[in-house]
Design a protein around this motif. Structure first.
Motif, PDB file in Angstrom:
ATOM      1  N   LEU A   3       0.845  -1.194   0.000  1.00 10.06           N
ATOM      2  CA  LEU A   3       0.000   0.000   0.000  1.00 10.06           C
ATOM      3  C   LEU A   3       0.880   1.245   0.000  1.00 10.06           C
ATOM      4  N   ILE A   4       0.574   2.192  -0.877  1.00 11.39           N
ATOM      5  CA  ILE A   4       1.294   3.463  -0.942  1.00 11.39           C
ATOM      6  C   ILE A   4       0.390   4.567  -0.416  1.00 11.39           C
ATOM      7  N   GLY A  83       0.195   3.073   4.861  1.00  8.67           N
ATOM      8  CA  GLY A  83       0.924   2.409   3.794  1.00  8.67           C
ATOM      9  C   GLY A  83       2.290   1.866   4.173  1.00  8.67           C
ATOM     10  N   ASN A  84       2.756   0.959   3.323  1.00  7.29           N
ATOM     11  CA  ASN A  84       4.127   0.447   3.416  1.00  7.29           C
ATOM     12  C   ASN A  84       5.119   1.454   2.849  1.00  7.29           C
ATOM     13  N   TYR A  85       4.610   2.345   2.019  1.00 11.82           N
ATOM     14  CA  TYR A  85       5.423   3.390   1.401  1.00 11.82           C
ATOM     15  C   TYR A  85       4.711   4.726   1.544  1.00 11.82           C
ATOM     16  N   ILE A  86       5.510   5.794   1.636  1.00 16.95           N
ATOM     17  CA  ILE A  86       4.989   7.161   1.675  1.00 16.95           C
ATOM     18  C   ILE A  86       5.445   7.875   0.407  1.00 16.95           C
ATOM     19  N   ALA A  87       4.498   8.538  -0.271  1.00 13.36           N
ATOM     20  CA  ALA A  87       4.804   9.354  -1.443  1.00 13.36           C
ATOM     21  C   ALA A  87       4.255  10.753  -1.213  1.00 13.36           C
ATOM     22  N   PHE A  88       4.856  11.745  -1.858  1.00 17.36           N
ATOM     23  CA  PHE A  88       4.461  13.144  -1.663  1.00 17.36           C
ATOM     24  C   PHE A  88       3.997  13.761  -2.981  1.00 17.36           C
ATOM     25  N   LEU A  89       2.889  14.509  -2.910  1.00 18.91           N
ATOM     26  CA  LEU A  89       2.375  15.214  -4.082  1.00 18.91           C
ATOM     27  C   LEU A  89       1.660  16.463  -3.606  1.00 18.91           C
ATOM     28  N   ASP A  90       2.229  17.644  -3.873  1.00 22.82           N
ATOM     29  CA  ASP A  90       1.570  18.878  -3.465  1.00 22.82           C
ATOM     30  C   ASP A  90       0.327  19.128  -4.309  1.00 22.82           C
ATOM     31  N   SER A  91      -0.552  19.962  -3.799  1.00 25.73           N
ATOM     32  CA  SER A  91      -1.909  20.069  -4.324  1.00 25.73           C
ATOM     33  C   SER A  91      -1.997  20.659  -5.729  1.00 25.73           C
ATOM     34  N   ASP A  92      -0.970  21.337  -6.191  1.00 23.11           N
ATOM     35  CA  ASP A  92      -1.011  21.918  -7.528  1.00 23.11           C
ATOM     36  C   ASP A  92      -0.185  21.125  -8.538  1.00 23.11           C
ATOM     37  N   ASP A  93       0.465  20.055  -8.095  1.00 18.71           N
ATOM     38  CA  ASP A  93       1.311  19.256  -8.966  1.00 18.71           C
ATOM     39  C   ASP A  93       0.571  18.021  -9.471  1.00 18.71           C
ATOM     40  N   LEU A  94       1.164  17.354 -10.469  1.00 22.22           N
ATOM     41  CA  LEU A  94       0.518  16.213 -11.112  1.00 22.22           C
ATOM     42  C   LEU A  94       1.500  15.069 -11.306  1.00 22.22           C
ATOM     43  N   TRP A  95       0.958  13.868 -11.410  1.00 22.91           N
ATOM     44  CA  TRP A  95       1.749  12.689 -11.754  1.00 22.91           C
ATOM     45  C   TRP A  95       1.317  12.146 -13.105  1.00 22.91           C
ATOM     46  N   TYR A 157       9.380   6.956  -0.009  1.00 22.29           N
ATOM     47  CA  TYR A 157      10.265   6.273   0.934  1.00 22.29           C
ATOM     48  C   TYR A 157       9.561   5.076   1.554  1.00 22.29           C
ATOM     49  N   ASN A 158      10.350   4.103   1.954  1.00 20.26           N
ATOM     50  CA  ASN A 158       9.872   2.820   2.447  1.00 20.26           C
ATOM     51  C   ASN A 158       9.649   2.874   3.953  1.00 20.26           C
ATOM     52  N   VAL A 159       8.398   2.844   4.365  1.00 22.37           N
ATOM     53  CA  VAL A 159       8.060   2.903   5.790  1.00 22.37           C
ATOM     54  C   VAL A 159       8.524   1.633   6.513  1.00 22.37           C
TER      55      VAL A 159
END
Length: 247
Positions: A3-4, A83-95, A157-159
């Protein structure tokens, strides 16, 4: 399956937040939770997020009791993360759609615990600009002290390896301070593929460059505990590197 947990601080982001959430929902890797923490917005951000959450249980809305800055909002989201992993995404950015799938495979295949990717730049209207930021294939703690080489919107990063790691209680540059903390335990590794888009010109996120240098000084002195002279050395080095990037 891993889970991310995706961490998104929100402040007056009504213009961008729907597109931001869609870029997460469009991921080819579907086992994620998107935790959006509202830093007391006074626009329609909350209503937009709640509408998305009502249709997709993976989207989760939380609101801070008082306006406290992006670092506090991110830390609250990390507290809530499962989650097993943490990812970051600010509110105005996209993936891009394959961001999570490709980056997680890169981490698992190589045994990496802290990674980033390339990203491109867009303006407020979402129009791509000619600037493109390549991540470093290898980032060490000693190298990162000179200049933050990692884009927050690209980090995972891996929690299970680090445990939950939080940002220090400073208003800006908290992400850089967190990267330094992680780099003390293991190197960072970069996947040289563009998997995210960073938006410039949003006043709720962007800040005066001189103001940001003040917070870099706080990181060297207060967070890292460096002496006045060692802190001065790294701050001057950071200024020189920033100036070189403009010429």
């Amino acid at each position: 399956m891993s889970l991310i947990s995706i961490i998104t601080p929100v402040y007056n982001s009504e213009k961008y937040i729907s597109e931001n959430i869609r870029s997460v929902q469009n991921q080819t890797y579907a086992y994620w939770e998107h935790i959006l923490v509202d830093d007391c917005s006074n626009d329609s951000s909350a209503e937009i997020i709640k509408a998305c959450a009502s249709k997709d249980q993976r989207v989760k809305y939380h609101r801070l009791e008082k306006n406290s800055g992006a670092g506090v909002a991110r830390n609250r989201a990390i507290e809530l993360a499962k989650g097993n992993y943490i990812a970051f995404l600010d509110s105005d950015d996209l993936w891009y759609p394959e961001k999570l799938e490709k980056q997680l495979l890169f981490m698992k295949k190589n045994g990496y615990h802290f990674t980033s990717t390339d990203y491109d730049i867009m303006d407020e209207k979402g129009i791509k600009l000619p600037k493109y930021v390549k991540c470093k294939p290898l980032v060490t703690y000693s190298r990162a002290l000179y200049k933050n080489p990692i884009g927050c919107l690209t980090v995972i990063y891996n929690v299970d390896f680090f445990g939950k790691q939080y940002m220090p209680s400073i208003r800006k540059r908290q992400d850089y301070a967190l990267w330094l903390k992680l780099l003390k335990k293991t190197n960072g590794y970069g996947l040289n593929e563009c998997l995210a888009s960073y938006r410039v010109g949003n006043p709720s996120i962007s800040a005066n460059k001189l103001d940001l240098l003040k917070y870099e000084w706080k990181i060297y002195r207060d967070v890292e505990g460096f002496s006045f002279f060692k802190s001065s050395f790294y701050l001057v080095s950071a200024i020189v590197l920033k100036l070189k990037s403009y010429f």
